[in-house]
Design a protein around this motif. Structure first.
Motif, PDB file in Angstrom:
ATOM      1  N   GLN A  35       0.805  -1.260  -0.499  1.00 21.59           N
ATOM      2  CA  GLN A  35      -0.179  -0.184   0.281  1.00 21.59           C
ATOM      3  C   GLN A  35       0.782   1.354   0.514  1.00 21.59           C
ATOM      4  OE1 GLN A  35      -2.878  -0.239   3.248  1.00 21.59           O
ATOM      5  NE2 GLN A  35      -1.195  -0.824   5.223  1.00 21.59           N
ATOM      6  N   CYS A  36       0.802   2.288  -0.226  1.00 19.32           N
ATOM      7  CA  CYS A  36       1.608   3.288  -0.612  1.00 19.32           C
ATOM      8  C   CYS A  36      -0.166   4.607  -0.130  1.00 19.32           C
ATOM      9  CB  CYS A  36       1.524   4.110  -2.486  1.00 19.32           C
ATOM     10  SG  CYS A  36       2.883   5.476  -2.840  1.00 19.32           S
ATOM     11  N   MET A  37       0.419   5.198   0.715  1.00 13.73           N
ATOM     12  CA  MET A  37      -0.982   5.697   1.888  1.00 13.73           C
ATOM     13  C   MET A  37      -0.711   6.980   1.498  1.00 13.73           C
ATOM     14  SD  MET A  37      -1.661   3.574   3.342  1.00 13.73           S
ATOM     15  CE  MET A  37      -2.763   4.189   4.181  1.00 13.73           C
ATOM     16  N   GLN A  38      -2.268   7.458   1.782  1.00  8.54           N
ATOM     17  CA  GLN A  38      -2.303   9.276   0.490  1.00  8.54           C
ATOM     18  C   GLN A  38      -2.658   9.594   1.820  1.00  8.54           C
ATOM     19  OE1 GLN A  38      -1.586   9.855  -2.718  1.00  8.54           O
ATOM     20  NE2 GLN A  38      -0.063   8.140  -2.335  1.00  8.54           N
ATOM     21  N   PRO A  39      -2.544  11.230   1.142  1.00  9.95           N
ATOM     22  CA  PRO A  39      -3.264  12.495   2.061  1.00  9.95           C
ATOM     23  C   PRO A  39      -5.298  12.341   1.795  1.00  9.95           C
ATOM     24  CG  PRO A  39      -1.913  13.472   0.588  1.00  9.95           C
ATOM     25  CD  PRO A  39      -1.588  11.447   0.591  1.00  9.95           C
ATOM     26  N   ASN A  40      -5.111  12.859   2.501  1.00 11.01           N
ATOM     27  CA  ASN A  40      -7.145  12.763   1.838  1.00 11.01           C
ATOM     28  C   ASN A  40      -6.986  14.011   1.508  1.00 11.01           C
ATOM     29  OD1 ASN A  40      -7.238  14.977   4.484  1.00 11.01           O
ATOM     30  ND2 ASN A  40      -8.512  13.522   5.352  1.00 11.01           N
ATOM     31  N   ILE A  41      -7.005  14.471   0.869  1.00  9.41           N
ATOM     32  CA  ILE A  41      -6.856  15.950   0.076  1.00  9.41           C
ATOM     33  C   ILE A  41      -5.500  16.076  -1.089  1.00  9.41           C
ATOM     34  CG2 ILE A  41      -7.989  17.374   1.796  1.00  9.41           C
ATOM     35  CD1 ILE A  41      -5.497  18.775   2.402  1.00  9.41           C
ATOM     36  N   LEU A  42      -5.981  16.773  -1.747  1.00  7.25           N
ATOM     37  CA  LEU A  42      -4.869  17.081  -2.942  1.00  7.25           C
ATOM     38  C   LEU A  42      -3.428  17.960  -2.832  1.00  7.25           C
ATOM     39  CD1 LEU A  42      -6.779  17.454  -6.376  1.00  7.25           C
ATOM     40  CD2 LEU A  42      -5.895  15.649  -5.264  1.00  7.25           C
ATOM     41  N   ILE A  52      -0.426  11.097 -13.398  1.00  8.87           N
ATOM     42  CA  ILE A  52      -2.019  10.174 -13.551  1.00  8.87           C
ATOM     43  C   ILE A  52      -2.587  11.766 -12.785  1.00  8.87           C
ATOM     44  CG2 ILE A  52      -3.695   9.390 -12.419  1.00  8.87           C
ATOM     45  CD1 ILE A  52      -1.793   6.060 -13.255  1.00  8.87           C
ATOM     46  N   THR A  53      -3.712  12.351 -13.690  1.00  3.42           N
ATOM     47  CA  THR A  53      -4.097  13.163 -13.109  1.00  3.42           C
ATOM     48  C   THR A  53      -5.493  13.287 -12.513  1.00  3.42           C
ATOM     49  OG1 THR A  53      -4.981  13.968 -15.311  1.00  3.42           O
ATOM     50  CG2 THR A  53      -2.912  15.691 -14.546  1.00  3.42           C
ATOM     51  N   TYR A  54      -6.169  12.024 -12.430  1.00  6.61           N
ATOM     52  CA  TYR A  54      -7.356  11.381 -11.462  1.00  6.61           C
ATOM     53  C   TYR A  54      -7.710  11.366  -9.886  1.00  6.61           C
ATOM     54  CZ  TYR A  54     -10.546   7.806 -10.683  1.00  6.61           C
ATOM     55  OH  TYR A  54     -12.093   7.687  -9.695  1.00  6.61           O
ATOM     56  N   ARG A  55      -8.440  12.455  -9.211  1.00  5.04           N
ATOM     57  CA  ARG A  55      -8.207  12.843  -8.402  1.00  5.04           C
ATOM     58  C   ARG A  55      -8.527  12.194  -6.932  1.00  5.04           C
ATOM     59  NH1 ARG A  55     -10.430  17.122  -4.937  1.00  5.04           N
ATOM     60  NH2 ARG A  55      -9.252  15.756  -3.681  1.00  5.04           N
ATOM     61  N   ARG A  56      -9.649  10.871  -7.669  1.00  2.32           N
ATOM     62  CA  ARG A  56      -9.916  10.277  -6.211  1.00  2.32           C
ATOM     63  C   ARG A  56      -9.340   9.169  -6.313  1.00  2.32           C
ATOM     64  NH1 ARG A  56     -15.920   9.448  -9.214  1.00  2.32           N
ATOM     65  NH2 ARG A  56     -15.183   8.354 -10.361  1.00  2.32           N
ATOM     66  N   ILE A  57      -9.183   8.139  -5.345  1.00  4.98           N
ATOM     67  CA  ILE A  57      -8.941   7.667  -4.253  1.00  4.98           C
ATOM     68  C   ILE A  57     -10.237   6.487  -3.832  1.00  4.98           C
ATOM     69  CG2 ILE A  57      -8.459   6.739  -2.213  1.00  4.98           C
ATOM     70  CD1 ILE A  57      -6.186   7.840  -3.382  1.00  4.98           C
ATOM     71  N   PRO A  58      -9.882   4.868  -3.939  1.00  7.99           N
ATOM     72  CA  PRO A  58      -8.220   3.769  -4.375  1.00  7.99           C
ATOM     73  C   PRO A  58      -8.091   4.086  -5.873  1.00  7.99           C
ATOM     74  CG  PRO A  58     -10.676   3.001  -4.669  1.00  7.99           C
ATOM     75  CD  PRO A  58     -10.957   3.705  -4.453  1.00  7.99           C
ATOM     76  N   ILE A  59      -6.926   4.353  -6.430  1.00  9.50           N
ATOM     77  CA  ILE A  59      -6.192   3.601  -7.203  1.00  9.50           C
ATOM     78  C   ILE A  59      -5.041   1.991  -7.423  1.00  9.50           C
ATOM     79  CG2 ILE A  59      -4.523   4.085  -9.567  1.00  9.50           C
ATOM     80  CD1 ILE A  59      -5.522   6.830  -8.724  1.00  9.50           C
ATOM     81  N   LEU A  60      -5.273   1.263  -7.985  1.00 15.59           N
ATOM     82  CA  LEU A  60      -5.013   0.448  -7.798  1.00 15.59           C
ATOM     83  C   LEU A  60      -4.199  -0.327  -9.038  1.00 15.59           C
ATOM     84  CD1 LEU A  60      -5.558  -3.203  -6.022  1.00 15.59           C
ATOM     85  CD2 LEU A  60      -5.362  -3.302  -8.440  1.00 15.59           C
ATOM     86  N   SER A  61      -2.837  -0.741  -9.026  1.00 14.55           N
ATOM     87  CA  SER A  61      -2.081  -1.242 -10.321  1.00 14.55           C
ATOM     88  C   SER A  61      -2.361  -2.810  -9.877  1.00 14.55           C
ATOM     89  CB  SER A  61      -1.119  -0.286 -10.417  1.00 14.55           C
ATOM     90  OG  SER A  61       0.188  -0.739  -8.926  1.00 14.55           O
TER      91      SER A  61
END
Ligand SMILES: N[C@@H](CCC(=O)N[C@@H](CS)C(=O)NCC(=O)O)C(=O)O
Length: 341
Positions: A35-42, A52-61
């Motif tokens: 997992q690559c943890m992300q902030p909850n805002i941009l 990637i410019t898509y702003r939503r979460i989740p993203i999975l590869s």
């Protein structure tokens, strides 16, 4: 290499109820991932590193293929990670069951239950007073189409009524006969994930649901099922241990050094939108969601377009990846320097 041997990276943050769907799916199937943890805002520089410019979460590869939207993510894991004794299937098997699974997904997401539940978040929640968060989410939701037509004082009661109706539906239909799981299986399935995610999330937030209106007393079967689901998934997560967390650089390197999980695909010129827009493989296109986060349009080279997904090649600072978006809830347009879209 088989897709199931390729590394899986999940970009998410803990408080995202949509990302939880994917986490539970991976957990219940015991599929290993990092997992690559992300902030909850941009901003999210880890995601931008892939171009990637898509702003939503989740993203999975999976390998070098990147999947947007929890629904496509789950469908791809179903396809690319075939069931085995070690990684049991969560899919419905009969036609009736498949219909229930799919309709529950549409019901919770598209009929407005998730939006209604989000609107039940109490204003006393610390995040609801965080100006940076509120500003970020205003951009995410976009400007309101018109002045709200529900009077301010009636808004929370209106949303609570909608959520209660969803809970009542489960109590009096799929769970009415006292079964443990939605499809009467021996353990939780994808149909349970589709039905539980909004309710489990909102029920956990103190002050969101008034207990005397939407609580275990009125809906004992639903609340016992949420509890059962939580215990089951928590038990398996404990047994599996925490997935390894990687930094953005490591995640990007894992993805860019992998092979693709799927063949490149094609663009059928007779596909309705391809025909209408005169699109062919190799064209530069924009792909973006139509419900939220619509300002963040992904630009890339069109590789494949089917009734289920659109795949584009996106160039980042260190290489290219293939980005897959579902057709449901997304659209595409031909790229033009001057386009307003
Ligand atoms: N249909 C999308 C919805 C994704 C979504 O709305 N995610 C929320 C988090 S729960 C989000 O991205 N919020 C804005 C953000 O975190 O930037 C999916 O299934 O993945």
């Amino acid at each position: 290499m088989a897709p199931s041997d390729l590394p899986i990276v999940l970009y998410h943050y803990v408080f995202s109820p949509v990302a939880r769907r994917v986490v539970w799916y991976l957990t219940l199937r015991r599929i290993p991932y990092v997992q690559c943890m992300q902030p909850n805002i941009l901003p999210r520089p880890d995601v931008a590193q892939l171009g990637i410019t898509y702003r939503r979460i989740p993203i999975l590869s999976i390998g070098r293929d990147v999947y947007l939207d929890s629904r496509l993510i789950i469908r791809k894991l179903e396809e690319l990670y075939p069931p085995s004794a070690a990684h049991p299937s969560l899919s419905a098997t009969t036609g009736d069951q498949k219909a229930i699974e799919r309709l529950l997904d549409f019901f919770m997401t598209d009929s407005g239950i998730f939006r209604a539940a989000s609107s039940c978040l109490p204003s006393t929640l610390p995040v609801m007073k965080d100006q940076a968060f509120l500003k970020d989410r205003a951009e995410f939701a976009g400007p309101p189409a018109s002045k709200p037509i529900v009077e301010k004082a009636a808004r929370r009661p209106t949303f609570l009524t909608l959520v209660r109706d969803a809970v009542e539906l489960l109590e009096t239909t799929v769970l009415a006969d006292g079964r443990d799981w939605v499809l009467n299986t021996s353990g939780p399935m994808l149909a349970d994930i589709e039905a539980v995610w909004v309710l489990k999330w909102i029920a956990m937030i103190p002050g969101a649901l008034p207990k005397d209106f939407i609580g275990a007393q009125q809906f004992p079967k639903v609340f016992a099922w949420i509890d059962r689901f939580t215990k089951t998934v928590d038990g398996i997560s404990k047994e599996l241990g925490k997935p390894e967390a990687v930094k953005g650089d490591q995640a990007a390197a894992k993805i860019l050094n992998s092979t693709y999980a799927e063949p490149e695909g094609t663009v059928d010129g007779r596909e309705l939108v391809a025909e209408a827009l005169g699109l062919k493989k190799g064209d530069t296109v924009k792909v973006f969601p139509t419900d939220s986060g619509v300002n963040h349009k992904e630009t890339g080279t069109l590789l494949s377009l089917t009734s289920k997904e659109v795949v584009i090649e996106v160039e980042g600072p260190n290489g290219v990846v293939r980005v897959h978006s579902p057709r449901h809830g997304f659209t595409l347009s031909k790229f033009s320097e001057k386009a307003s879209l």
